[in-house]
Design an enzyme around this catalytic site. Structure first.
Site, PDB file in Angstrom:
ATOM      1  N   ASP A  48     -10.309   3.077  -3.108  1.00 39.19           N
ATOM      2  CA  ASP A  48     -10.978   1.846  -2.666  1.00 39.19           C
ATOM      3  C   ASP A  48     -12.406   1.699  -3.183  1.00 39.19           C
ATOM      4  OD1 ASP A  48      -8.656   1.785  -1.301  1.00 39.19           O
ATOM      5  OD2 ASP A  48      -9.544   1.758   0.701  1.00 39.19           O
TER       6      ASP A  48
ATOM      7  N   ASP B  48       0.830  -1.189   0.000  1.00 38.56           N
ATOM      8  CA  ASP B  48       0.000   0.000   0.000  1.00 38.56           C
ATOM      9  C   ASP B  48       0.878   1.257   0.000  1.00 38.56           C
ATOM     10  OD1 ASP B  48      -2.502   1.159   0.095  1.00 38.56           O
ATOM     11  OD2 ASP B  48      -3.175  -0.155   1.699  1.00 38.56           O
TER      12      ASP B  48
ATOM     13  N   TRP C 269      -3.257   3.358  -6.109  1.00 42.85           N
ATOM     14  CA  TRP C 269      -4.574   3.899  -6.510  1.00 42.85           C
ATOM     15  C   TRP C 269      -4.575   4.726  -7.789  1.00 42.85           C
ATOM     16  CZ3 TRP C 269      -1.989   5.911  -2.201  1.00 42.85           C
ATOM     17  CH2 TRP C 269      -2.105   5.150  -1.036  1.00 42.85           C
ATOM     18  N   GLY C 270      -3.685   4.452  -8.713  1.00 40.06           N
ATOM     19  CA  GLY C 270      -3.656   5.254  -9.935  1.00 40.06           C
ATOM     20  C   GLY C 270      -2.882   6.545  -9.797  1.00 40.06           C
TER      21      GLY C 270
ATOM     22  N   ALA D  41       0.413   9.175  -9.037  1.00 34.91           N
ATOM     23  CA  ALA D  41       1.809   9.276  -9.488  1.00 34.91           C
ATOM     24  C   ALA D  41       1.995   8.705 -10.899  1.00 34.91           C
ATOM     25  CB  ALA D  41       2.765   8.582  -8.511  1.00 34.91           C
TER      26      ALA D  41
END
Ligand code: GLA
Length: 640
Positions: free
Chosen positions: A280, A193, A259-260, A262
């Site tokens: 999420d 994560d 989470w998409g 960077a």
């Protein structure tokens, strides 16, 4: 391109020597052919992983009974035999890091079997899972602290002890922790994560209160420019190396969870087996749409070994519980079509049979697990209705017709959308009811609100002697996609109420990378068009890009190339080149917007990796989308 001519000793008198030497010092040209497939293939993810994760059902409130209970149901129900193998422990398993040894200590009250001879080990639990024929997964974070430490308001399940003892993430500990997880404890999967690199800035309340140490954020969900991409990549590079060291048999899976952010769309595929494309998922229809949208236009960024991950399945709760079978079936079918990991997040001990039957639909699982690894492409795309087509290794296809809205839809499905001949019979096998229907040219299908109808399709390919590149997205890798300033994606359905509820301005469009390469579309979602001629098949990408294409025995690469009519830049020329295993095979003249497409043909017999390069002196690639119209690999010497 990109030559560094700033050699300090370059004075006028030495100019000839300087120029001769400059090429030696040239920075690597990202468009130079490499003769290799650069997306991630380490680990064991030739098809998307299937299994179960603790997070959606339990959050951090986990224990051994819950995990083993779901594992047992996976085996007893026959899901294990159908491919569900990974049983993943998500956030919430750690009580502290032992200081000074640095060893992570498991919550003994929740995992009694971890208490072994005074030590703390997951080995008894992973042994049990392995004995059941399953694989075991673990969770960690790139930073010093995890997501629940940043966002949970209740500290019951969070690590305890001093500030240092509560630093349970990988930051500065990659080798030590990965040795523990893989070599000592025998895990087979790790989800990494990113909250530790995002939520612990000096200003965050939990840092200001002294609860946690500050770590300058390098990940920013809303801004690529505020993210330090090389810093994030550097950590994954270390993780890759540690996995090699501590799981030398290669039997591992690495799941990236940023989470998409960077611009991970462009590079996650080089660093891990799974890459999350969104924040999420939640058990709500609109949130499922949002997660689906985040991956649905990334068809060229998922391949065997490197899959897009729109998050776990939320079947079993909320809008996807046993009272919402239409929604639950849609969610499952869509994830199958996207080549998403099929990770159930339900408490399987209590999951009603109708939902277990959804997980167990062998025909839909086969669509997801198809060895060709082609993520579905959008053959028809509106806010109400979408048609997704996924070519299978057998030569058949799968098609899903997805009604996102609230009214029933009478849908025309055409042979053209399926890239099949319209004068030959086409048979649809309904993967829920198992009934067959045959048509030619086109057919009408009724799709109920929120329903996804999913079929296996048998017909005659429109391109008899080969395959359009857009029919095999799993074998096309945009190694360099030309995006220099990634934009937030405007096509994401923005649901309300994430971690922050409805405070603030709402979720901005994110998952940056609009402008990435697309199958049968320009990077900005337009029809491919060169000098007025449209192409139903082809690859759309920005200038200054390099695509790697795996060649499974075809003899010829053929395409109609040019600057797309949607380009704003009408002045710069683009030269198109085809390489075979690093050798230049075909090259266009420089083409500007409005100039007719040029046919490129290259003999690729025996070539393993074909590379398609579009090069321009333009700096602003975003103004210069180019089209590889009708791009195809053909078996004989003909052109299409
Ligand atoms: C993040 C991840 C989730 C889950 C939680 C755990 O939010 O995106 O999938 O792992 O952290 O805290």
């Amino acid at each position: 391109m990109q030559e560094k001519t700033s050699l300090r000793w370059c004075r006028l008198a030495l100019l000839p020597l300087c120029l001769a030497t400059a090429s030696t010092y040239a920075a690597p040209d990202p468009l130079a052919p490499t003769a290799r497939w650069s997306a991630y293939t380490a680990g064991r993810a030739s098809t998307p992983p299937m299994g179960w994760s603790s997070w959606n059902a339990f959050g951090t409130d986990i224990d051994e009974a819950k995990i083993l209970g779901s594992a047992q149901r996976i085996v007893d129900s026959g899901l294990a035999a159908k491919g569900y193998r990974y049983v993943n422990i998500d956030d919430g398993w750690i009580t502290r890091r032992e200081i000074p040894s640095g060893r992570l200590i498991i919550r003994a009250d929740r995992f009694p079997s971890s208490v072994t001879g005074g030590g703390s080990s997951f080995r008894p639990l992973t042994d049990k899972l392995h004995a059941m024929g399953l694989k075991a997964g673990i969770y960690s974070d790139l930073g010093r602290n995890t997501c629940s430490q940043a966002y949970s308001s209740d500290s019951t399940d969070l690590p305890k002890g001093s500030v240092l003892e509560r630093e349970v993430g990988l930051y500065g500990r990659i080798d030590q922790d990965l040795a523990l997880f893989f070599a000592d404890w025998g895990f087979d999967f790790i989800k990494v994560d990113g909250c530790g690199l995002r939520a612990y800035g000096a200003d965050s309340p939990k840092v200001r209160s002294g609860e946690y140490r500050a770590l300058a954020p390098v990940l920013d969900l809303e801004s690529v420019t505020r993210s330090d991409i090389p810093a994030v990549q550097a950590e994954f590079t270390q993780i890759n190396a540690a996995l090699k060291r501590h799981r030398p048999d290669g039997d591992f899976l690495l799941s990236l969870c940023v989470w998409g952010a960077a611009d991970v769309r462009a590079w996650g595929k080089n660093y891990g087996n799974l890459s999350r494309t969104s924040d999420d998922i939640r058990p709500s229809w609109t949130r499922m749409l949002s997660n689906f949208d985040s991956a649905a236009r990334r068809e060229l960024y998922g391949h065997p070994g490197s899959w897009n991950d729109p998050d776990m399945l939320f079947i079993g709760a909320g809008d996807f519980d046993a009272d919402h079978l239409v929604e639950a079936k849609s969610h499952f079918a869509l994830w199958a079509m996207l080549n998403a990991p099929l990770m159930t997040g339900a408490d399987l001990r209590k999951t009603p049979q109708p939902l277990m039957d959804i997980f167990g639909n062998a025909d839909i699982i086969a669509v997801n697990q198809d060895p060709a690894g082609n993520q579905a492409t959008l053959a028809y795309d509106t806010d109400d209705l979408q048609i997704l087509v996924k070519p299978l290794a057998s030569g058949q296809k799968a098609v899903a017709i997805f009604n996102r809205g609230f009214a029933p839809f009478d849908v025309d499905l055409t042979a053209e959308q399926l890239k099949l001949r319209k004068d030959a019979p086409i048979t649809l096998t309904d993967l829920w009811t198992k009934t067959d229907a045959t048509f030619t040219n086109e057919t009408k299908l009724r799709v109920a609100p929120r329903e996804t109808r999913i079929f296996r399709v048998q017909g005659t390919r429109a391109l008899a002697q080969g395959v359009y590149l857009s029919e095999q997205p799993g074998s096309v890798n945009p190694a360099v996609d030309g995006v220099t300033t990634p934009q937030a994606d405007p096509t994401i359905f923005r649901s309300s109420g994430g971690w922050t509820g409805t405070k603030g301005p709402g979720e901005r469009p994110m998952y940056a990378g609009w402008g990435g390469a697309r199958a049968d579309s320009t990077p900005y979602g337009q029809t491919l068009r060169i000098a007025g001629t449209t192409y139903a098949a082809g690859i759309g990408v920005l200038a200054n890009s390099r695509l790697e294409v795996r060649n499974a025995g075809y003899r010829r690469l053929s395409a109609q190339v040019g600057v797309d009519d949607s380009a704003r830049d009408a002045t710069h020329g683009v030269t198109f080149m085809v390489y075979g295993d690093g050798k230049l095979l075909a090259k266009s003249k420089p083409l500007r917007r409005g100039q007719r497409a040029q046919a490129l043909n290259a003999d690729v017999a025996g070539v393993k990796v074909v590379e398609l390069v579009a090069r321009s002196a333009a700096k602003d690639n975003e103004q210069l989308p180019v089209s590889w119209g009708d791009a195809a690999l053909l078996s004989a010497g003909q052109t299409n």
